[in-house]
Design an enzyme around this catalytic site. Structure first.
Site, PDB file in Angstrom:
ATOM      1  N   ARG A   1       0.830  -1.208   0.000  1.00  0.00           N
ATOM      2  CA  ARG A   1       0.000   0.000   0.000  1.00  0.00           C
ATOM      3  C   ARG A   1       0.864   1.258   0.000  1.00  0.00           C
ATOM      4  O   ARG A   1       0.512   2.262  -0.629  1.00  0.00           O
ATOM      5  CB  ARG A   1      -0.951   0.006   1.199  1.00  0.00           C
ATOM      6  CG  ARG A   1      -1.993  -1.108   1.236  1.00  0.00           C
ATOM      7  CD  ARG A   1      -2.798  -1.258  -0.023  1.00  0.00           C
ATOM      8  NE  ARG A   1      -3.791  -2.335   0.048  1.00  0.00           N
ATOM      9  CZ  ARG A   1      -3.548  -3.608  -0.316  1.00  0.00           C
ATOM     10  NH1 ARG A   1      -2.361  -3.974  -0.757  1.00  0.00           N
ATOM     11  NH2 ARG A   1      -4.509  -4.513  -0.239  1.00  0.00           N
TER      12      ARG A   1
ATOM     13  N   GLU B   1       2.157   1.647  -3.439  1.00  0.00           N
ATOM     14  CA  GLU B   1       1.081   2.157  -4.283  1.00  0.00           C
ATOM     15  C   GLU B   1       0.928   3.673  -4.116  1.00  0.00           C
ATOM     16  O   GLU B   1       0.699   4.394  -5.089  1.00  0.00           O
ATOM     17  CB  GLU B   1      -0.227   1.440  -3.906  1.00  0.00           C
ATOM     18  CG  GLU B   1      -1.383   1.717  -4.838  1.00  0.00           C
ATOM     19  CD  GLU B   1      -2.591   0.850  -4.488  1.00  0.00           C
ATOM     20  OE1 GLU B   1      -2.600  -0.351  -4.816  1.00  0.00           O
ATOM     21  OE2 GLU B   1      -3.525   1.363  -3.841  1.00  0.00           O
TER      22      GLU B   1
ATOM     23  N   SER C   1      15.096  14.888   1.526  1.00  0.00           N
ATOM     24  CA  SER C   1      16.134  13.913   1.836  1.00  0.00           C
ATOM     25  C   SER C   1      15.534  12.676   2.505  1.00  0.00           C
ATOM     26  O   SER C   1      14.647  12.779   3.349  1.00  0.00           O
ATOM     27  CB  SER C   1      17.175  14.518   2.779  1.00  0.00           C
ATOM     28  OG  SER C   1      18.170  13.562   3.082  1.00  0.00           O
TER      29      SER C   1
END
Lengths: 147, 147, 147, 147, 147, 147, 147, 147, 147, 147
Positions: D88, D91, D114
């Site tokens: 997830r 995604e 960063s």
């Protein structure tokens, strides 16, 4: 320390020796066969009470219950599965994936079917032209959030 | 020459303008919504009579019926689909693939569920905790041949 | 027919010409900047009222609202993104993914953070050693179903 | 010679036996739970004083501190993670990566967040519709150098 | 609207027609040849003043400056570059990557060389056994944050 | 038979126990630190005299010198390296590869920088805004043969 | 501006119309057939005098010489070539690669055969059992530098 | 049972101990050095008489001859080889593959060079500018069948 | 200039309009249906006389014969084909590949079946349980050369 | 517990010691050589009676029959097989896959050849120009279901 892999091997050996089926094991612990197999393979975690039942049913040693209740890390090695029985399901997702999406969105709006709040069953359906495999999936619809 | 891609675009445009749904189109041609969408997307071939009905229903030009009846070459570009709605089905195959195989073989013996002699439906199931997507697949069991 | 790609291009051109920011556009349509940009890029669907506001705000032609409300198919081409700004987030998932999983499961039990019932924000935090990017994500916890 | 993998296994075993949580361990060594888990997994290096505290807290043998302070080589095997909880987040990077980039650049100019001068936390937020996972990341903004 | 790709093509055409070199162009805009080429290829963004100088130097049309100042999305298609001149650098990273890491960490502690706060030059060094390419890179050391 | 992997492990253990640095070892055998580390890791072959010095310096057993002088097979497993310190160099090749090629060809004509007749160094450069990593590479220019 | 792709197309068309062979063209410009074909395909750069000869021989328009002399970027799309004639050479590298390395190192010491300071020819060798393809490659040996 | 891998290890150890070269071994068994190395590595099968000679020459135990005569399964793990000495041959196939095909087809008609009815040699050619590696391949031309 | 792709399109259009079958076309040009389709798709080259016959049969324009006789470059994009009809053959190679190799080597010795000196046919075999597809392949056995 | 891998090793050892052929073993158990080898390799499951015959024929220990009758999971590691004998079949699928599909669909309508209800044989066909490998496959035609 007993790992999830150890318990899986123990369960498979006990099942073979006792001549049990997944249907039979599932019934003993009061869960569905699909979930029971998946959890026994280490792809789902047993709730404490089900782990205890499983340990009794399969004659597992102390420490096994602990392993059964651990959250698994779900890993599959083959992005495209080669086993023909599993590949056919992959093929269905490839051919019908955009269709599943279109019909779900027509019926529910923009969102997805959950693969977490999810259950599934497999049934044998007799048919004179050859028996059929019936797979039923049910997942909660989740609408995309707009914020 | 009208290609399958051309017809797909015509169908989508006509559907939008007429405010139709896949359910509605499917009913008009006497097929299921899943199959209708899939064939309209060019992933299945229309039998001649269904192509004629589809052409009438969607107001397609001459030559479109021909394209609808051609055998498609089923290609998907993404070995792992990225769209979340489609990915969840891929994930189910990844997590539960070995389980589907084990349960099918327990119930039927060594073999597979056909993805060719196959049908599927999607239904909305009301549920107070959130409506659910129900997907039902049915495929003929094919036993491995030993020779 | 205006596609989602067409509308994205129109929005970007209008934004440039008007010297607007995503913050400014988001405020005008009463949504967050992250969601607004994502939906403008065609990765989320506008609800009807937000599509109307967006069309007015950006001076979009007729037909654009329709495209804005369509369910997108979310595709990304690069499994590993090369742009350094995006790659750093991929790297965070690679390095800290197992940690996110462990801590979520310690706090919630076995399950996941939803990426659908989800929102996110980006803020600039002043800091004498160099300003910092603050990213906040919030997703509903979904427990694995046992059945 | 004790390796980082050895120490990770020792920590996991000690944690289990003592019934500790990552929150608890983190508090004992005065670091955050996310960093503590990540470093315990061998994905970050312990400063000498924290390594000493960790060794005491977890009852690690001599030589373990050395391993804890070594610079790790950060390797992940799966370019696309399969575990649903980790996927997830992948995604989210796929869907929202270009948006994160656009908003960061609108707020800071051309550059990146960063992933090295970086920290992260996970919190449980109660919510009547279902508790939510809150992930907060903070990374120093780094502007591209022009030379 | 002029895109970054358009400007790159214009610059290459103007450079060819005028018989200029990257060294010459770089000198005219007061930047290094490496950065100038990279930014002209659309892999870095020009600051406003440098964009203006570039437009004058190369005789670019109105609108080109805008494109030059946009933040680029840095995409490369080939995970493993095939061009022999570029591949050799990839090979150096493959062969000497772990060595660069070990020596950097010996000299600086746990961290990385920034590829953002970074500059590079290429020089021709005469040598009786065959001239040599000298590549000098300089990047800020970034220590991993512990939190 | 002692393998190159065995010797690498012996060198790392001896280095740790003696509290040596790569700089120190390199000085003892009269080679550069980069080459020394790389050869110790088994990515380069020691000339016979350097192997003897290395064996003495690190206290290696008989048979180790043989392994040190063998031609290595240079294998790296990750086409795209995940460790952040190594990835940054990969990223530099991705972003600046075409630029390195263009500038080398402007200065030398059509050809490449050799990665075989090649040397490299890493230096720490003090800087009030944060110390910098300086990497210097030098490779013989090789012109493409036309025949 | 005429690109290398344009010139390749022009050469192929002129060759066809004139019924020429690569052997014939190569002879006209005083180069080998392998190099001539490769350079005509845009995989090598023509020296100025050879470009002029090529332009005359093939009747190329003005501007074509320029394109012929440009340094090419050598890209091949298929990591594993599918064309059977090319695949067989890939297969030879797969099967005999480690052997080529071992024999080269036995005869020359640690190093490689250059693919830059390199030439190759193809000859037809008559044979009563079926004519044979003879491929001869010659590349300068490059010893690894130790520094 | 002695495997092909076992025999390879035995041969390498015996070769080292006896200070033999591949040239020397090849001469003893009356085969070429390339074929001898390849078969010793398990990438080709020894005919029975050559296996007997090899066993005598290298002092192999009983059972080794059997392994030497087995048909090997030819597997290479790296689609793109990383070792620089092997990669250069891969690069030659990438750059000159289409040229090899074009010239073979000009000289022979439509077909391929066999990689099965095939032989190869490597020679050192002295050259004042640096000695050269000469690789000669010879394979039977196979015309495509039309039926 | 007419390309092989152009001719393929012309053939498909002419075939459709004339209501021909591949069997019918093959008979007209005196070749097999498999070869005829393959060559018409541009995956094999027509001998001059067959090209002339094909041009007459399908009513192709001048210049088409030339394209039909050109040696094709055989490229397929999908390493793993997705179309179910083609995938099944890929699956057969995956499941039975090692078996085909073992049985061929048992019957012929160490070598391969040529895919160049090769022919193939497809026949419909009536069967009361469902008609069957019969595929017959014949390829010359090629023994590995030992040299 | 004896695994399928164990039994495969036992069968190969027994076959070697007894000097049997696959043809001979197949005859003894009354199955075809192709199926027998494939099942012995663990890629197909033995029916109970054939497992008993196999155990007797090969002198397998108790427990082996059980392993022989288990449903195998069919996994192949190489998406593109490297062994030349197997690769040629992969190449045939690549070159002729679309042709097989077109001819099957011309003869049968839209559908596939089953790889499950499937059998195959390999025969040696004498030929004065060199003996030929004849491969015959037969699979049930499966028509796509329309629903």
């Amino acid at each position: 320390m007993i790992t999830k892999e150890d318990v899986t091997a123990m369960i498979l050996a006990a099942k073979k020796q006792a001549g049990m089926t997944w249907d039979g094991i599932a019934e003993k612990i009061g869960m569905s066969p699909i979930w029971t197999h998946s959890a026994a393979m280490g792809m789902n975690a047993f709730p404490a009470d089900k782990a205890a039942l499983m340990a009794t049913t399969m004659g597992l040693p102390q420490g096994a219950e602990d392993a059964l209740t651990e959250s698994p890390t779900k890993i599959w090695e083959q992005a495209v599965p080669t086993d023909p029985c599993i590949y056919r399901f992959y093929e269905i997702v490839g051919v019908y994936g955009p269709t599943l999406k279109a019909i779900i969105q027509e019926k529910f709006g923009d969102g997805i079917m959950s693969a977490i709040d999810f259950d599934m069953s497999v049934t044998r359906v007799e048919n004179p032209k050859g028996d059929r495999v019936k797979v039923e999936m049910s997942g909660k619809f989740l609408a995309y959030n707009n914020w």
